[in-house]
Design an enzyme around this catalytic site. Structure first.
Site, mmCIF file in Angstrom:
data_model
loop_
_atom_site.group_PDB
_atom_site.id
_atom_site.type_symbol
_atom_site.label_atom_id
_atom_site.label_comp_id
_atom_site.label_asym_id
_atom_site.label_seq_id
_atom_site.Cartn_x
_atom_site.Cartn_y
_atom_site.Cartn_z
ATOM 1 N N HIS A 87 -41.640 14.860 -82.123
ATOM 2 C CA HIS A 87 -41.119 15.605 -83.286
ATOM 3 C C HIS A 87 -42.232 15.940 -84.284
ATOM 4 O O HIS A 87 -42.019 15.923 -85.498
ATOM 5 C CB HIS A 87 -40.019 14.813 -84.013
ATOM 6 C CG HIS A 87 -38.809 14.555 -83.172
ATOM 7 N ND1 HIS A 87 -37.692 15.354 -83.205
ATOM 8 C CD2 HIS A 87 -38.534 13.586 -82.271
ATOM 9 C CE1 HIS A 87 -36.780 14.877 -82.367
ATOM 10 N NE2 HIS A 87 -37.272 13.806 -81.782
ATOM 11 N N ASN A 160 -30.178 14.706 -83.324
ATOM 12 C CA ASN A 160 -30.702 15.866 -82.594
ATOM 13 C C ASN A 160 -29.653 16.972 -82.572
ATOM 14 O O ASN A 160 -28.501 16.754 -82.959
ATOM 15 C CB ASN A 160 -31.034 15.479 -81.151
ATOM 16 C CG ASN A 160 -32.396 14.791 -81.015
ATOM 17 O OD1 ASN A 160 -33.214 14.816 -81.928
ATOM 18 N ND2 ASN A 160 -32.624 14.186 -79.873
HETATM 19 FE FE1 HDE Z 1 -36.795 9.390 -82.009
HETATM 20 N N1 HDE Z 1 -38.605 8.863 -82.701
HETATM 21 N N2 HDE Z 1 -36.902 7.970 -80.602
HETATM 22 N N3 HDE Z 1 -35.031 10.025 -81.156
HETATM 23 N N4 HDE Z 1 -36.653 10.850 -83.326
HETATM 24 C C1 HDE Z 1 -39.270 9.455 -83.703
HETATM 25 O O1 HDE Z 1 -40.339 8.349 -85.478
HETATM 26 C C2 HDE Z 1 -37.756 6.934 -80.627
HETATM 27 C C3 HDE Z 1 -34.417 9.482 -80.078
HETATM 28 C C4 HDE Z 1 -35.596 11.666 -83.560
HETATM 29 O O2 HDE Z 1 -38.153 14.473 -88.609
HETATM 30 C C5 HDE Z 1 -40.500 8.698 -84.118
HETATM 31 O O3 HDE Z 1 -41.102 8.971 -87.511
HETATM 32 C C6 HDE Z 1 -37.449 6.016 -79.564
HETATM 33 C C7 HDE Z 1 -33.065 9.947 -79.976
HETATM 34 C C8 HDE Z 1 -35.905 12.590 -84.605
HETATM 35 O O4 HDE Z 1 -39.457 12.772 -89.015
HETATM 36 C C9 HDE Z 1 -40.466 7.460 -83.227
HETATM 37 C C10 HDE Z 1 -36.400 6.558 -78.900
HETATM 38 C C11 HDE Z 1 -32.908 10.799 -81.031
HETATM 39 C C12 HDE Z 1 -37.201 12.295 -85.002
HETATM 40 C C13 HDE Z 1 -39.216 7.698 -82.416
HETATM 41 C C14 HDE Z 1 -36.053 7.773 -79.559
HETATM 42 C C15 HDE Z 1 -34.143 10.840 -81.749
HETATM 43 C C16 HDE Z 1 -37.637 11.195 -84.196
HETATM 44 C C17 HDE Z 1 -41.772 9.488 -84.087
HETATM 45 C C18 HDE Z 1 -35.712 6.050 -77.665
HETATM 46 C C19 HDE Z 1 -31.665 11.611 -81.396
HETATM 47 C C20 HDE Z 1 -38.023 13.009 -86.052
HETATM 48 C C21 HDE Z 1 -42.149 9.717 -85.532
HETATM 49 C C22 HDE Z 1 -35.023 4.881 -77.843
HETATM 50 C C23 HDE Z 1 -30.534 10.822 -81.756
HETATM 51 C C24 HDE Z 1 -37.758 12.491 -87.422
HETATM 52 C C25 HDE Z 1 -41.174 9.010 -86.305
HETATM 53 C C26 HDE Z 1 -38.516 13.313 -88.435
HETATM 54 C C27 HDE Z 1 -38.887 10.581 -84.336
HETATM 55 C C28 HDE Z 1 -38.794 6.795 -81.505
HETATM 56 C C29 HDE Z 1 -35.015 8.606 -79.104
HETATM 57 C C30 HDE Z 1 -34.314 11.657 -82.916
HETATM 58 C C31 HDE Z 1 -41.704 7.240 -82.379
HETATM 59 C C32 HDE Z 1 -38.183 4.741 -79.263
HETATM 60 C C33 HDE Z 1 -32.023 9.545 -78.932
HETATM 61 C C34 HDE Z 1 -34.993 13.683 -85.151
HETATM 62 O O5 HDE Z 1 -40.329 6.287 -83.971
#
Ligand code: HDE
Length: 704
Positions: A87, A160
């Site tokens: 993202h 999302n």
């Molecule tokens: Fe994320 N995800 N994600 N994700 N995600 C990040 O956090 C992570 C997942 C989502 O605009 C990171 O600040 C893991 C699902 C958004 O700043 C990180 C897993 C969904 C954003 C991270 C998921 C998301 C992130 C990277 C699997 C939808 C952007 C930078 C378990 C429900 C937020 C940060 C923004 C961002 C980890 C899966 C949505 C690395 C470990 C499912 C919208 O922490």
């Protein structure tokens, strides 16, 4: 010399009657009344000369003593912070959440207690795979992260625009993300899933099949952030004052309906305007057309969960809206752009574990893993445990704790006590009554690395999604799969994906196999569970059934040449304003075009700068003589040919026929090509525009 000495004197003279102005980072700038503020160092020292570094002699070496030079370069060298691992490319805006009615029956969360109460919010939309500077219209999931600054702390609903995910357990996330990102040896492709590593991983991960249907659908190429849904994805809990739990799934529904673009269009938009989505959000908010979503919740109890076809803890599954109707509970309005992109949108730190009392987690293994990852990632990106001191991340409610020191500490607690309990009667104490209490779910079982048996059905909802689409949407899914797999060089990976498609829908599998030119159909993939054929289509899953029906919030591209009919243009502009739609004028030169009545209308775009892919519909209004000029411009031919191929509504004067003919467009293809020869033709044209596209044209498009 004399000049800089004078400006320094002025700063000293006015130092007492300064007006103080707060910048986006909270710092104070000195603004002398009626004067340009004086440039200072970060230490506040006034700067006399910002054009040349300090030297020994006119052509001599620069001296170390030049503290202004060294500070300026030092700071510049450290301007970047690590981009988000996923993202990375995103765009944010401020707004508010407005609660409709008290929801006390389900949750004690303060923001849901009072009718009409507004709570400030910040939203960041993003793509997942590309880096910070990648283009907006990648085929990708969009992040829809909402931070609501409630009176009981920040609530981050980090969602999302697609309600399911690729994997069922957070431990697979690094693999999934490594696979979709650019390949590590070649460092390409950027922001694209169309490559071997991604499809290799997918073909070996059957649990991703439902998500694959969504990302190969038009959901992954939205027309605007404003026209997308948002989903919390996981099952959460709402907890009321009696400590009773209700399961909940969160949905954001765009007020202006759903809309996506065509793939061929997306590819061209990325070239014409890589900031297409950013610009769209910026323009609409700056013009006062505030984007809006309704928050809807699917609420259910343990009984429903136990009887539902799939496990509600499995993030690769949805609960169809036809089975459990989402209830509207409030609205989100975005009405202000950040003052500074870096300070706010880049530094905002979303964390799934930020929940107020009254909202709680379920055991969804993806959510549990996320609750670790988001805190961890902020330390890496923002560099200090004090990232909550950055204004965009700080709560807007009163807060008090004994956390202290660390890099960039802005607000250490005052007073003697920096611990509790203490005998000094100082500082905050916990509140069993008002504080966050986890729902006391009873958990037991052996310690092992499990994947629940109830998560084993990987194809049934993928099939349900596919059969819920309208025929043009199904065609787009097949075309997207064919496109992506055509970029995969390894035949066995292509075949493996088709073998999964066979478990979803045979026609889809055979269309893709034909598109790929596979010599023979592979056998269906081994499935842990057979695909259910009895799930009813869910019309709510189709974008086209959720279209806007109106042209509100959309943009018409009006192609003019000298000699155009100003009365017609005025009627068009008036009707668009009444519809709350916008337009841009495209002309051979940016200076504009002169109407037959002598009026000069400035252009927003030249023909090369404003291709039709940037508009929801077009009007082609050249004069009799002007059309001759258009016939010589390849951009003008592309303008109409693309609008036609992308199934857009095309309004036109009779004079445009010559252009259509040269572009190979047959005017009687369908009802989407509409004559605009007189102001009275405008109203019916605008009415048609609400349908947005003539998808039935797609099968017939034949550019001669
Ligand atoms: Fe994320 N995800 N994600 N994700 N995600 C990040 O956090 C992570 C997942 C989502 O605009 C990171 O600040 C893991 C699902 C958004 O700043 C990180 C897993 C969904 C954003 C991270 C998921 C998301 C992130 C990277 C699997 C939808 C952007 C930078 C378990 C429900 C937020 C940060 C923004 C961002 C980890 C899966 C949505 C690395 C470990 C499912 C919208 O922490």
């Amino acid at each position: 010399m004399a000049k800089s000495a004078k400006s320094k004197d002025a700063s000293m003279a006015t130092i007492h009657d300064q007006k103080m102005r707060r910048g986006s980072g909270g710092e104070l700038h000195q603004v002398a009344a009626g004067e340009t503020p004086i440039l200072t160092t970060a230490q506040g020292g006034p700067v006399a000369d910002d054009q040349s570094s300090l030297k020994i002699g006119e052509r001599g070496p620069t001296v170390l003593e030049d503290f202004h030079f060294r500070e300026k370069i030092f700071h510049f060298d450290h301007e970047r912070i690590p981009e988000r691992v996923v993202h990375a490319r995103g765009y944010g805006a401020h707004g508010y959440f407005e609660n409709y009615e008290p929801l006390a029956q389900y949750t004690r969360a303060d923001l849901f207690q009072r009718r009409g109460e507004k709570t400030p919010a910040f939203v960041r939309f993003s793509t997942v795979a590309g880096s910070k500077g990648s283009f907006d219209l990648a085929r990708d999931v969009r992040g829809f992260a909402v931070k609501i600054y409630t009176r009981e702390g920040n609530w981050d609903l980090v969602g999302n625009n697609i309600p399911v995910f690729f994997i069922q357990d957070a431990i697979k996330f690094p693999d999934m993300v490594h696979a979709v990102k650019e390949e590590p040896d070649s460092a390409f492709p950027q922001a694209q899933s169309a490559h071997d590593n991604f499809w290799d991983f997918i073909s070996l991960t059957p649990e991703s099949m439902h998500m694959i249907m969504w990302v190969m659908s038009d959901r992954a190429i939205p027309r605007s952030f404003r026209f997308m849904e948002g989903f919390g994805v996981h099952t959460f809990r709402m907890i009321n004052a009696r400590n009773e739990s209700t399961f909940v799934k969160f949905h954001w529904k765009p007020k202006l309906g759903l809309q996506s673009v065509a793939w061929n269009e997306a590819v061209k938009i990325n070239g014409a305007d890589p900031d297409f989505h950013r610009r769209d959000l910026w323009d609409s908010i700056q013009s006062g057309a505030f984007p809006e979503w309704e928050l809807q919740v699917q609420l259910f109890d343990q009984d429903f969960a136990d009887n539902f076809d799939f496990d509600v803890l499995d993030p690769t599954k949805i609960i169809p809206e036809e089975i459990l109707r989402p209830i509207p509970v409030g609205r989100l309005v975005l009405d202000r752009m950040p003052d500074n992109f870096f300070a706010e949108t880049e530094q905002v730190a979303f964390m799934t574990q930020n929940v107020p009392p009254g909202i709680d987690f379920s055991n969804d293994p993806l959510l549990q893993g996320r609750n670790f990852s988001y805190l961890d990632t902020q330390l890496k990106r923002l560099g200090s445990p004090n990232f909550t001191h950055i204004p965009i991340n700080a709560p807007k409610c009163p807060f008090a704790h004994f956390q202290q020191d660390g890099h960039m500490a802005m607000r250490n607690p005052a007073g003697r006590a920096n611990y509790q309990p203490n005998s000094w009667g100082e500082g905050p104490r916990e509140s069993p009554d008002k504080g966050f209490r986890s729902f006391p779910a009873v958990e037991s079982g052996p310690k092992a690395r499990f994947r629940a048996e109830s998560f084993a059905d990987h194809y049934s909802q993928a099939r349900q999604f596919f059969i819920s689409q309208t025929p043009p949407e199904q065609t787009h899914i097949a075309a997207a799969l064919t496109f992506e797999l055509s970029k995969v060089k390894t035949l066995v990976i292509r075949e493996r994906v088709v073998s999964h498609l066979l478990n979803i829908d045979e026609t889809l599998a055979s269309d893709v196999a034909t598109g790929l030119g596979l010599k023979k159909m592979p056998s269906p993939a081994d499935a842990a569970m057979p695909t259910r054929q009895d799930l009813d289509p869910s019309p709510a899953l189709s974008i086209l059934t959720k279209g806007p029906k109106r042209f509100e919030g959309r943009k018409l591209g009006i192609l003019l040449t000298d000699g155009f009919d100003n009365k017609l243009l005025k009627a068009l502009q008036k009707a668009l304003a009444a519809e709350k739609a916008v337009f841009e004028i495209i002309a051979p030169t940016i200076g504009g075009a002169k109407a037959s009545d002598g009026t000069l209308i400035e252009a927003h775009q030249t023909i090369d700068g404003g291709p039709s892919v940037l508009y929801d519909a077009v009007a082609v209004l050249p004069s009799e003589t002007g059309v001759g000029q258009l016939l010589r411009e390849p951009g003008a031919l592309d303008f109409v040919a693309d609008a036609f191929a992308h199934c857009k509504y095309i309004g036109h004067t009779a004079t445009a026929f010559a252009l259509f003919e040269k572009a190979g467009i047959s005017q009687d293809t369908d009802d989407g090509i509409i004559g605009l020869n007189h102001p009275k033709d405008v109203a019916p044209f605008i009415k048609e525009l609400g349908k947005l596209r003539v998808w039935s044209r797609e099968a017939k498009v034949e550019l001669k």
